[in-house]
Design an enzyme around this catalytic site. Structure first.
Site, PDB file in Angstrom:
ATOM      1  N   ARG A  82       0.857  -1.192   0.000  1.00 29.50           N
ATOM      2  CA  ARG A  82       0.000   0.000   0.000  1.00 29.50           C
ATOM      3  C   ARG A  82       0.890   1.238   0.000  1.00 29.50           C
ATOM      4  O   ARG A  82       1.711   1.413   0.895  1.00 29.50           O
ATOM      5  CB  ARG A  82      -0.905   0.010   1.243  1.00 29.50           C
ATOM      6  N   HIS A 126      -3.260  10.771   0.448  1.00 27.38           N
ATOM      7  CA  HIS A 126      -2.768  10.579   1.821  1.00 27.38           C
ATOM      8  C   HIS A 126      -2.230  11.936   2.284  1.00 27.38           C
ATOM      9  O   HIS A 126      -1.073  12.078   2.653  1.00 27.38           O
ATOM     10  CB  HIS A 126      -1.715   9.476   1.864  1.00 27.38           C
ATOM     11  N   GLU A 171      -8.101   8.480   5.748  1.00 30.57           N
ATOM     12  CA  GLU A 171      -8.469   9.118   7.008  1.00 30.57           C
ATOM     13  C   GLU A 171      -9.031  10.543   6.861  1.00 30.57           C
ATOM     14  O   GLU A 171      -8.399  11.517   7.315  1.00 30.57           O
ATOM     15  CB  GLU A 171      -7.275   9.129   7.968  1.00 30.57           C
ATOM     16  N   ASN A 297      -7.943   1.740   9.548  1.00 27.13           N
ATOM     17  CA  ASN A 297      -6.667   1.955  10.231  1.00 27.13           C
ATOM     18  C   ASN A 297      -6.936   1.877  11.716  1.00 27.13           C
ATOM     19  O   ASN A 297      -7.718   2.676  12.261  1.00 27.13           O
ATOM     20  CB  ASN A 297      -6.081   3.327   9.889  1.00 27.13           C
ATOM     21  N   TYR A 299      -5.239   1.654  15.580  1.00 27.49           N
ATOM     22  CA  TYR A 299      -4.071   1.767  16.455  1.00 27.49           C
ATOM     23  C   TYR A 299      -4.401   1.533  17.917  1.00 27.49           C
ATOM     24  O   TYR A 299      -3.638   0.928  18.645  1.00 27.49           O
ATOM     25  CB  TYR A 299      -3.410   3.148  16.283  1.00 27.49           C
ATOM     26  N   GLU A 351      -3.922  -0.080   8.006  1.00 29.99           N
ATOM     27  CA  GLU A 351      -2.787   0.339   8.836  1.00 29.99           C
ATOM     28  C   GLU A 351      -2.961  -0.258  10.222  1.00 29.99           C
ATOM     29  O   GLU A 351      -4.064  -0.244  10.782  1.00 29.99           O
ATOM     30  CB  GLU A 351      -2.723   1.872   8.993  1.00 29.99           C
TER      31      GLU A 351
END
Ligand code: FCB
Length: 451
Positions: A82, A126, A171, A297, A299, A351
């Site tokens: 990616r 991005h 995002e 994504n 985290y 991610e």
């Protein structure tokens, strides 16, 4: 007694395993070969906004090290990569003339991946919007949506036949809230109403681009990437529960409801009042255009109490160098929540990873904490898959240490260590683990076929 199935055996053989990067964070060559200025080039010149006063001028020098970096990616045994395209590198002013040298770079990147048997997953946005478009209002303007569609079509014309997947935006929440409400990311604007309008334009332009690409006969899978966290109430009290639900509606469902249900959550609209975005007829239908995949994504989680988000230091869980809690169960919870709320397309973890203290000693980086992070999160994803979530792939953030936005180069997310003085790359223990894990996945399928 039956032994638990090894992690590698829990995934189908067509599962996508990748590493991820983005253009501004790794490429460097900020003013070379006709590249235009991006909003992040400009933002980095503002005193005090980047922790170590650094910028993306050189970054990982990936632009000049393409072939050896492609070999590095291939050495991990991933089947996909990616990456994102720097819009101002291929179309310096964000409209009009294309930059042949910039296009050529991405063509060499895509062909280099294919030659190594790696599937290209391209992200269009991005965050590094051409500064020339920002000068005309950037994402606050509807005209930027049309520019974005032209850019998407231009990239498709050049590379479309060789791409596996095209992500429109990475995002949108970050662009809107960190970039236009908190002002800690480019373009550094601090206005909530503006941020909400920007988020709306990002979502609409996503749908417009998907429709335009499909009309051109695009065969790549099309999707969008969202940063999502489960909102966990701090206690069982009714107040905390309600606060967590509210945070989930305003943070997650503000994006996922329009994408999958075609409308914004009414409770948030009511609360926003005059700050609610201006929505034109047809906008919501664009946003709800069916997609081939949702990129998530992940985290960390957010712990929410009636008085606001709880400081992560107070929860007692281990933290990464970003100060983010390590909470793998949150990935399972989040995926199950999405699965409950919507009829999901394929889901990719686009991610996942962590910043840790990574001392390079005698040519090695013993990052057991990162390996543990990756292993537990991959297992958490498998748990969600076992419960019916249509998981299709997993991408480690990140291939290598890079420019971590307002944190500069101080925070290292790579499974490959980068010595910025020499640009030397060293596989950390986590990269060796990922490589071995992917080999085990392949072997598990070979064994299954032979049996
Ligand atoms: C995400 C970004 C990515 C990287 C990670 C740590 O929000 O998409 O570029 O910075 O965080």
């Amino acid at each position: 007694m039956s032994l638990p199935e090894p992690l590698a055996c829990r995934f189908p053989d067509d599962f996508i395993w990748a590493v991820a990067t983005s253009s501004f964070q790794i490429e460097g060559a900020a003013r070379e070969d006709g590249k235009g200025e991006s909003i992040w080039d400009r933002f980095c010149t503002v005193p005090g906004v980047i922790a170590d006063a650094s910028n993306g001028d050189v970054a990982c020098d990936h632009y000049h090290r393409l072939n050896s970096d492609l070999d590095l990616i291939a050495s991990l045994g991933v089947n996909a990569y990616r990456f994102s395209v720097s819009w101002p590198r291929v179309q310096p002013a964000g409209k009009g003339a294309w930059n042949e040298k910039g296009l050529d770079f991405y063509e060499r990147l895509v062909d280099g991946l294919l030659a190594r048997g790696i599937k290209p997953h391209l992200t269009l946005n991005h965050w590094d919007l051409p500064q020339a478009l920002q000068d005309e209002g950037g994402w606050t303007e509807r005209a930027t949506m049309d520019r974005f569609v032209d850019y998407a079509l231009g990239m498709h014309q050049r590379l479309g036949d060789r791409l596996t997947a095209i992500t429109t935006h990475n995002e949108p929440w970050v662009i809107a809230v960190l970039g236009h409400e908190q002002g800690i990311f480019a373009p550094g604007i601090k206005n909530r109403k503006t941020a909400l309008q920007v988020a709306h334009h990002l979502l609409v332009s996503h749908g417009m681009a998907v429709q335009a690409l499909r009309a051109e006969g695009c065969t790549a899978d099309l999707g969008i990437v969202l940063n999502l966290s489960p909102m966990v109430p701090a206690t069982d009290s009714a107040e905390d529960l309600q606060a967590a639900q509210k945070a989930d509606t305003a943070g997650r469902r503000w994006y996922t409801d329009p994408l999958f249900l075609g409308h914004y959550p009414q409770s948030v609209l009511d609360e926003l009042g005059a700050d609610a975005p201006v929505v034109h007829p047809g906008d919501m239908a664009y946003i709800a255009t069916p997609i081939d995949y949702l990129g998530v994504n992940y985290y960390t989680r957010q712990v929410i109490s009636a008085s606001g988000p709880v400081d992560t230091k107070a929860t007692g869980l281990p933290l990464t160098e970003m100060g983010w809690e390590i909470y793998a169960q949150g990935l399972t919870d989040l995926l199950l929540l999405l699965h409950k709320d919507y009829k999901l397309p394929a889901v990719l973890i686009t991610e996942n990873g962590g910043a840790f203290k990574d001392p390079l000693t005698q040519g090695q980086v013993h990052d057991a904490d990162r390996t543990d992070y990756l292993r537990t999160h991959i297992a958490a994803m498998a748990d969600a898959m076992d419960q019916g979530v249509p998981m299709a792939g997993y991408m480690v953030w990140s291939l290598m240490d890079n420019f971590e936005w307002s944190s500069g180069y101080a925070k290292r997310f790579g499974i490959v260590h980068v010595d910025y003085a020499t640009q030397r790359r060293t596989l950390k223990d986590s990269a060796l683990w990922y490589r071995d894990f992917l080999a085990a996945c392949r072997n598990a399928h070979l064994a299954a076929v032979a049996a």
